[in-house]
Write an enzyme that holds these catalytic residues in place. Structure first.
Site, short mmCIF file in Angstrom:
data_model
loop_
_atom_site.label_atom_id
_atom_site.label_comp_id
_atom_site.label_asym_id
_atom_site.label_seq_id
_atom_site.Cartn_x
_atom_site.Cartn_y
_atom_site.Cartn_z
N HIS A 169 -23.30 -29.93 77.96
CA HIS A 169 -24.44 -29.01 77.86
C HIS A 169 -24.52 -28.05 79.04
CE1 HIS A 169 -28.00 -27.87 75.71
NE2 HIS A 169 -28.78 -28.03 76.76
N SER A 202 -29.57 -23.38 75.31
CA SER A 202 -30.28 -24.55 74.83
C SER A 202 -31.50 -24.11 74.01
CB SER A 202 -30.68 -25.44 76.01
OG SER A 202 -31.08 -26.71 75.58
N ASP A 248 -20.84 -31.58 74.04
CA ASP A 248 -22.29 -31.44 74.23
C ASP A 248 -23.00 -32.45 73.35
OD1 ASP A 248 -24.91 -30.71 74.56
OD2 ASP A 248 -24.57 -28.57 74.29
N TYR A 295 -36.11 -18.31 78.13
CA TYR A 295 -36.09 -19.73 77.75
C TYR A 295 -37.31 -20.04 76.88
CZ TYR A 295 -35.30 -24.72 77.93
OH TYR A 295 -35.07 -26.03 77.58
#
Length: 718
Positions: free
Chosen positions: A679, A560, A644, A480
């Site tokens: 999302h 993301s 999203d 991430y």
């Protein structure tokens, strides 16, 4: 038990199953181009797929259908995809229970029988047996396909009224419904157009919530950057809700939250310009005509009130304390020059909770939980002994309660719930899942690798015990690296299925995250963002150099901001991995801030409009702008949802179009677009299972596997 052991043993390493190379021929649909050009500081940048940003156009709708037809035409030909789906369904099918919590006369808890699309809320009279519990609210009844999900749940102070939010199709736009908790009947008209909001009750009279004005154009992609806090009084229509804060200020506050202290004395307003840093104001509700008092008038820190005792406030802050601390101050004069340390900053990052009459301080020690119990004077009471090495969370007992509950998990241990006696500090197992997965067959090890600039970065590697380090293990490298988000060890059914099949899961704690406090976060932001990508590349090289895997068996995965990570690394180092799996990614770094709430991410990214250097830096790694002709990129499955409105699907659309038009070689570049999905939050279990069957099937097939062991198929049918 014999069957459980048999299941985990026969799902063996897939190395011997590699028989033929990928031979599915893909005929990509041709994506039209347009002559759109943007100019930044005198530099022209072409945007040939700009038209895909219009999520309401018939052309975009047709493109989505054609791409999905192509993608599923490919996935349908993967011979073992259904076997993976069946195993996911079987392993998922166990009872999952949440920690109990008391509201009014009842004790509530969440439960999922196994394959229900959404968790159900149950309740029983406090003091009676949990066996008497009955269904209180079943989100599976909201829609036939499970695409309407439950969001926030908030009870009035006496527990008699419930306000809860719902999301339709995964959208961040929510509705709030108000229910009589006694007879379970809806008592008012539904509140609409609510976004990025809590629900905070004032006594039993009403609640505070947040939203934006409905944007012009598409509500799924149009910009929203003026948040507002409203007060809804029960019995009044939404049109009469009072604007409390926002909308009139000269400075744009993209996120504003209003919360009430547990004793109903104070209203706290926390305005944010971006995802990091907030101002803080307080209003004494015992004085009807009182004004907001400023605690902080700048956004140089993340600060919030965790509790109060009378007029004495306790705040959690990283102001001049990158690893956070707890301070106290009187509400009559609450500015930082009057703060007094209660729990000082340490070398480890603090994540505190209030629990009864105590603070429970969870510290991250190399991303692993250590939990200490303090009283409100800052006196250390004890260290709370945890069941093992992993992640503990969920503390939050109310002041009058002497018992708290918390969840404990790690990468190979499903979450169990423990009952904590706050007076003695002893924990007892409250609930343990009955799952057809033997954690004892797996191990997690933390290693530290060296990034490009010499920084030591931790990574936890989890796999089946006895795995042979021969460079041929299918491995997912997940990351991430942003927004101060910490990746703590936690169990995932999907990861368990991957590891059952001989797969390795590697999760590095990249810079940009919060594992080592604010400094670690800042080291992966704006013009230091390349550090994050370098860390991820170094993690992959560590796995290869130490024979966990090789480039032919390595997959990059992230969602993301992690989707940006995958997109940037696969374009910078297309030779690093065989497979790339960018999910709901931020992939157009020159235009991300023009959609929905994207401008609020500028703290981490900067924007192309800031200055010439920032523009050039963003353009230098923006995945959409760095796909080149003549390069063989990894086999890529881009995933996104058509609803999203956090990271709009146009990011993924444009990236997939670039890859398909420029890819060299036979590696497929496909995009899977989930319909009626956002999302990720609230995604129905059925859709999640289908998605991961596709992701794992695509990954293994492109690593060269054409079959799974015959015994797997036999075991699945037991």
């Amino acid at each position: 038990m014999e069957k459980l052991i048999l299941t985990t043993l026969v799902i063996t390493l897939l190395i011997g199953c590699k028989e033929t190379k990928n031979n599915i021929v893909v005929n990509y649909p041709k994506t039209k181009t347009v002559d759109t050009v943007n100019t930044y500081f005198g530099v022209e940048v072409k945007d040939p797929y700009r038209w895909l940003e219009d999520d309401r156009s018939k052309d975009t709708e047709a493109w989505v259908k054609t791409q999905n037809k192509t993608t599923f035409g490919y996935l349908d030909n993967i011979p073992f995809r259904e076997d993976i789906k069946e195993r996911l369904s079987k392993l998922w099918n166990y009872e999952k229970v949440g920690a109990p919590f008391i509201e009014g006369d009842y004790t509530y808890f969440y439960k999922n029988d196994g394959l229900q699309n959404q968790y159900v809320i149950y309740r029983y009279k406090t003091g009676e047996s949990p066996e008497t519990a009955s269904v209180f609210l079943d989100p599976n009844m909201f829609s036939e396909d499970g695409t309407v999900s439950l969001g926030n749940v908030s009870f009035s102070k006496n527990g008699k009224i419930l306000a809860y939010s719902i999301s339709e199709g995964g959208s961040d736009w929510r509705k709030i419904l108000i229910m009589n908790a006694e007879n379970k009947k809806i008592v008012e008209d539904t509140l609409v157009d609510v976004k990025f909001s809590g629900i905070s009750w004032y006594k039993n009279e009403g609640f505070y919530y947040s939203s934006y004005d409905k944007p012009e154009g598409s509500e799924l992609s149009a910009k929203t950057d003026q948040h507002k806090v409203y007060y809804h009084k029960l019995g009044k229509p939404q049109q009469q809700d009072k604007l409390i804060f926002g909308g009139t200020q000269k400075e744009k506050h993209r996120y504003i939250y209003g919360t009430i202290t547990e004793d109903n004395r104070y209203l706290l307003i926390s305005p944010r310009i971006s995802t990091s840093g907030n101002k803080l104001f307080i209003k004494d509700l015992t004085k009807p005509n009182s004004e907001l008092t400023t605690i902080l008038d700048h956004t140089d820190s993340d600060t919030y009130v965790i509790d109060n005792v009378g007029s004495k406030l306790f705040l959690v802050t990283n102001l001049n304390a990158p690893n956070k601390k707890i301070v106290s101050v009187d509400a009559s004069n609450p500015t930082p020059d009057n703060w007094v340390d209660v729990i000082p900053e340490t070398e480890h990052v603090l994540s505190p909770s209030k629990s009864g009459d105590y603070f429970v301080a969870e510290y991250m020690v190399d991303a692993i939980s250590k939990v200490l119990q303090y009283d409100y004077t800052g006196q250390l009471i004890r260290e709370i002994e945890l069941p093992g090495v992993g992640n503990a969370n969920g503390f939050g007992a109310k002041k009058e309660e002497q018992i708290d509950y918390y969840s404990f998990t790690n990468y190979n241990t499903p979450p169990s719930i423990y009952k904590l006696d706050l007076k003695t500090g002893t924990s007892k197992l409250y609930w343990k899942p009955s799952i057809a997965f033997n954690s004892e067959d797996y191990e997690s090890n933390q290693v530290f690798f060296t990034s490009k600039d010499g920084t030591k970065v931790p990574m936890i590697i989890t796999h089946k015990k006895g795995v042979e380090l021969n460079g041929k293990n299918p491995t997912i490298l997940y990351g991430y690296g942003g927004f101060n988000v910490s990746l703590n060890p936690s169990f995932s059914i999907t990861n368990a299925v991957w590891m059952e099949q001989g797969g390795i899961l590697a999760v590095p704690n990249l810079r940009g995250g919060g594992e080592y406090g604010k400094k670690w976060h800042i080291a992966g932001t704006k013009m230091k963002k390349q550090n994050v990508f370098d860390d991820f590349i170094a993690a992959g090289e560590y796995l290869i150099n130490n024979n966990y895997t090789s480039s032919d068996y390595l997959a990059l995965r992230g969602g993301s901001n992690g989707g940006l990570l995958v997109g940037a690394v696969m374009t910078q180092r297309p030779d690093l991995a065989k497979v790339a799996l960018p999910a709901v990614g931020v992939l157009d770094m020159l235009r991300y801030h023009t959609f929905t709430a994207g401008a609020g991410w500028a703290y981490d990214y900067g924007t192309a409009e800031d200055n010439k250097d920032m523009f050039a830096y963003l353009k230098g790694y923006s995945p959409v702008h760095n796909v080149k002709e003549g390069v063989q990129y990894p086999a890529t499955l881009v995933t996104t949802g058509d609803h999203d409105d956090r990271v709009v699907p146009a990011h993924s659309f444009k990236f997939a179009a670039e890859l398909q038009s420029k890819q060299t070689g036979d590696n497929p570049t496909l995009i899977r677009i989930e319909t009626d999905a956002g999302h990720g939050a609230g995604t129905p279990v059925s859709k999640t299972i289908e998605q991961y069957a596709d992701i794992f099937g695509f990954t293994l097939y492109n690593m060269g596997y054409s079959t799974l062991p015959t015994k797997i198929n036999e075991t699945l049918k037991d």
